[in-house]
Design a protein around this motif. Structure first.
Motif, PDB file in Angstrom:
ATOM      1  N   MET A 177       6.915  69.105  76.182  1.00 28.13           N
ATOM      2  CA  MET A 177       6.790  68.231  77.350  1.00 28.13           C
ATOM      3  C   MET A 177       6.165  66.898  76.941  1.00 28.13           C
ATOM      4  N   VAL A 178       5.193  66.950  76.044  1.00 25.01           N
ATOM      5  CA  VAL A 178       4.578  65.721  75.528  1.00 25.01           C
ATOM      6  C   VAL A 178       5.631  64.880  74.814  1.00 25.01           C
ATOM      7  N   GLN A 179       6.510  65.532  74.073  1.00 22.73           N
ATOM      8  CA  GLN A 179       7.583  64.816  73.406  1.00 22.73           C
ATOM      9  C   GLN A 179       8.543  64.168  74.409  1.00 22.73           C
ATOM     10  N   ARG A 180       8.798  64.836  75.509  1.00 17.96           N
ATOM     11  CA  ARG A 180       9.650  64.220  76.534  1.00 17.96           C
ATOM     12  C   ARG A 180       8.996  62.971  77.121  1.00 17.96           C
ATOM     13  N   VAL A 181       7.681  63.004  77.296  1.00 17.29           N
ATOM     14  CA  VAL A 181       6.973  61.800  77.749  1.00 17.29           C
ATOM     15  C   VAL A 181       7.166  60.675  76.738  1.00 17.29           C
ATOM     16  N   MET A 182       7.130  61.000  75.443  1.00 18.51           N
ATOM     17  CA  MET A 182       7.329  59.981  74.415  1.00 18.51           C
ATOM     18  C   MET A 182       8.735  59.382  74.499  1.00 18.51           C
ATOM     19  N   ASN A 183       9.740  60.174  74.782  1.00 16.08           N
ATOM     20  CA  ASN A 183      11.083  59.623  74.965  1.00 16.08           C
ATOM     21  C   ASN A 183      11.122  58.623  76.117  1.00 16.08           C
ATOM     22  N   ARG A 184      10.319  58.889  77.161  1.00 20.10           N
ATOM     23  CA  ARG A 184      10.310  57.995  78.320  1.00 20.10           C
ATOM     24  C   ARG A 184       9.792  56.606  77.958  1.00 20.10           C
ATOM     25  N   VAL A 185       9.007  56.494  76.886  1.00 20.52           N
ATOM     26  CA  VAL A 185       8.539  55.179  76.444  1.00 20.52           C
ATOM     27  C   VAL A 185       9.724  54.247  76.219  1.00 20.52           C
ATOM     28  N   LEU A 186      10.770  54.760  75.587  1.00 17.28           N
ATOM     29  CA  LEU A 186      11.955  53.940  75.339  1.00 17.28           C
ATOM     30  C   LEU A 186      12.815  53.814  76.585  1.00 17.28           C
ATOM     31  N   MET A 187      13.011  54.909  77.289  1.00 15.34           N
ATOM     32  CA  MET A 187      13.967  54.938  78.388  1.00 15.34           C
ATOM     33  C   MET A 187      13.493  54.178  79.628  1.00 15.34           C
ATOM     34  N   GLU A 188      12.192  54.096  79.841  1.00 16.23           N
ATOM     35  CA  GLU A 188      11.683  53.446  81.048  1.00 16.23           C
ATOM     36  C   GLU A 188      11.421  51.953  80.867  1.00 16.23           C
ATOM     37  N   ASN A 189      11.711  51.425  79.685  1.00 17.30           N
ATOM     38  CA  ASN A 189      11.428  50.017  79.435  1.00 17.30           C
ATOM     39  C   ASN A 189      12.647  49.197  79.035  1.00 17.30           C
ATOM     40  N   ALA A 190      13.824  49.820  79.047  1.00 15.41           N
ATOM     41  CA  ALA A 190      15.068  49.103  78.762  1.00 15.41           C
ATOM     42  C   ALA A 190      16.237  49.992  79.183  1.00 15.41           C
ATOM     43  N   LEU A 191      17.363  49.354  79.468  1.00 12.24           N
ATOM     44  CA  LEU A 191      18.602  50.088  79.731  1.00 12.24           C
ATOM     45  C   LEU A 191      19.286  50.323  78.393  1.00 12.24           C
ATOM     46  N   LEU A 192      19.237  51.559  77.942  1.00 14.82           N
ATOM     47  CA  LEU A 192      19.754  51.913  76.625  1.00 14.82           C
ATOM     48  C   LEU A 192      21.188  52.395  76.708  1.00 14.82           C
ATOM     49  N   SER A 206      -6.083  67.725  72.892  1.00 18.42           N
ATOM     50  CA  SER A 206      -6.617  68.681  73.876  1.00 18.42           C
ATOM     51  C   SER A 206      -5.436  69.263  74.639  1.00 18.42           C
ATOM     52  N   THR A 207      -5.697  70.323  75.381  1.00 17.94           N
ATOM     53  CA  THR A 207      -4.645  70.912  76.201  1.00 17.94           C
ATOM     54  C   THR A 207      -4.552  70.162  77.524  1.00 17.94           C
ATOM     55  N   ALA A 208      -3.392  70.239  78.156  1.00 13.10           N
ATOM     56  CA  ALA A 208      -3.192  69.692  79.494  1.00 13.10           C
ATOM     57  C   ALA A 208      -2.650  70.792  80.386  1.00 13.10           C
ATOM     58  N   ALA A 209      -3.061  70.772  81.644  1.00 12.51           N
ATOM     59  CA  ALA A 209      -2.518  71.699  82.636  1.00 12.51           C
ATOM     60  C   ALA A 209      -1.209  71.133  83.178  1.00 12.51           C
ATOM     61  N   CYS A 210      -0.326  72.023  83.608  1.00 14.90           N
ATOM     62  CA  CYS A 210       1.002  71.591  84.050  1.00 14.90           C
ATOM     63  C   CYS A 210       0.960  70.695  85.283  1.00 14.90           C
ATOM     64  N   ASP A 211      -0.125  70.774  86.064  1.00 15.06           N
ATOM     65  CA  ASP A 211      -0.202  69.913  87.251  1.00 15.06           C
ATOM     66  C   ASP A 211      -0.903  68.584  86.972  1.00 15.06           C
ATOM     67  N   GLU A 212      -1.340  68.351  85.731  1.00 12.60           N
ATOM     68  CA  GLU A 212      -1.940  67.070  85.383  1.00 12.60           C
ATOM     69  C   GLU A 212      -0.835  66.045  85.112  1.00 12.60           C
ATOM     70  N   GLU A 213      -1.088  64.801  85.505  1.00  6.90           N
ATOM     71  CA  GLU A 213      -0.102  63.746  85.341  1.00  6.90           C
ATOM     72  C   GLU A 213      -0.268  63.095  83.964  1.00  6.90           C
ATOM     73  N   LEU A 214       0.822  63.096  83.213  1.00  4.85           N
ATOM     74  CA  LEU A 214       0.809  62.552  81.858  1.00  4.85           C
ATOM     75  C   LEU A 214       1.511  61.197  81.813  1.00  4.85           C
ATOM     76  N   VAL A 215       0.926  60.268  81.055  1.00  3.88           N
ATOM     77  CA  VAL A 215       1.585  59.001  80.753  1.00  3.88           C
ATOM     78  C   VAL A 215       1.415  58.731  79.272  1.00  3.88           C
ATOM     79  N   ALA A 216       2.298  57.885  78.744  1.00  3.63           N
ATOM     80  CA  ALA A 216       2.159  57.398  77.373  1.00  3.63           C
ATOM     81  C   ALA A 216       1.712  55.950  77.399  1.00  3.63           C
ATOM     82  N   ARG A 217       0.842  55.596  76.454  1.00 10.55           N
ATOM     83  CA  ARG A 217       0.440  54.215  76.207  1.00 10.55           C
ATOM     84  C   ARG A 217       0.841  53.917  74.768  1.00 10.55           C
TER      85      ARG A 217
END
Length: 262
Positions: A177-192, A206-217
């Motif tokens: 799921m963390v890797q999917r967030v990393m893909n969004r870095v590219l997909m949410e900032n340009a039309l590919l 650290s671990t994250a719970a499934c209901d926590e909101e994740l973002v990439a910087r």
């Protein structure tokens, strides 16, 4: 002595993605025999092995690096194997016909990283067609918040064929799921157009719970051309609920491809 192997029937979870490299007809224009199983899902198959070995400790501070050498296709049975190495495990997917290879280890403690070194960044308000400016070196990129509460977490684990009960039992985010967030870095900032994820390095913090909101910087660290393809590399942290560091990641992708006959 080899560690236990892990067998998975690959599933193309992205047939309806904006990235048409996961579509059979489009992928064939670029020389592939069909739509590619997402690299982030192949990473998820492979991370099963170190989590099976080290358990929750790997989700808290494990390090894994993978490069994708050849495509994985929908419906294929693939096998993840590992061998002990000086630092932990050498991992490969599909034996002598290596599709992906990498390593995993369990540091004594996660390395010190300051969330303040990675400024909070929103994705672009309006995505334009990808060009050199989209991923200019030094540019900061962000993603919209994403979580996988309840059934969505179970649906994700079914997509990546995850059999380890730790995620459902403890309500934890899967590293894929963390890797999917990393893909969004590219997909949410340009039309590919069609693009390909080539590899990732991910240090869990650290671990994250499934209901926590994740973002990439993320910060773009490289943007270059090679053999007619354009590559981008980013360095990022994934943050939960605006404050908790979940992972430090490097991601590399071909964001513009030359077409070639099948």
């Amino acid at each position: 002595m080899a560690e236990p192997s892990y067998r998975v029937q690959a599933f193309n979870s992205a047939t309806h993605s904006e990235n048409r490299m996961h579509d059979d007809a489009v992928a064939q224009k670029y020389g592939f025999s069909g739509g590619l199983v997402p690299g982030v899902d192949v990473f998820a198959y492979m991370v099963h092995v170190p989590v099976a070995k080290w358990g929750r400790a790997f989700l808290e501070r494990g390090l894994m690096e993978v490069r994708f050498a050849k495509p994985v296709y929908d419906g294929e049975t693939v096998v993840v194997t590992s061998e002990p190495s000086d630092d932990g495990l050498a991992i490969a997917l599909n034996g002598s016909d290596v599709r992906a290879a990498g390593s995993a280890s369990l540091p004594d403690a996660p390395p010190p990283i300051s969330v303040g070194d990675y400024p909070e960044t929103a994705p672009v308000a309006v995505r334009g067609p990808v060009d050199l400016r989209s991923y200019q070196v030094g540019k900061w990129l962000g993603t919209a918040p994403r979580s996988w509460p309840g059934q969505s977490g179970a649906d994700y684990r079914a997509e990546v064929r995850e059999t380890d009960p730790i995620y459902a039992r403890e309500g934890l985010v899967h590293p894929g799921m963390v890797q999917r967030v990393m893909n969004r870095v590219l997909m949410e900032n340009a039309l590919l157009g069609p693009w390909i994820h080539l590899g990732s390095r991910m240090q869990m913090l650290s671990t994250a719970a499934c209901d926590e909101e994740l973002v990439a910087r993320a910060r773009v660290t490289a943007n270059y051309e090679k053999k007619g393809n354009r590559f981008v590399e980013v360095d990022a942290v994934v943050v939960a609920n605006g404050r908790k560091l979940i992972a430090h990641c490097q991601h590399i992708a071909i964001y513009q491809l030359r077409e070639r006959a099948a």
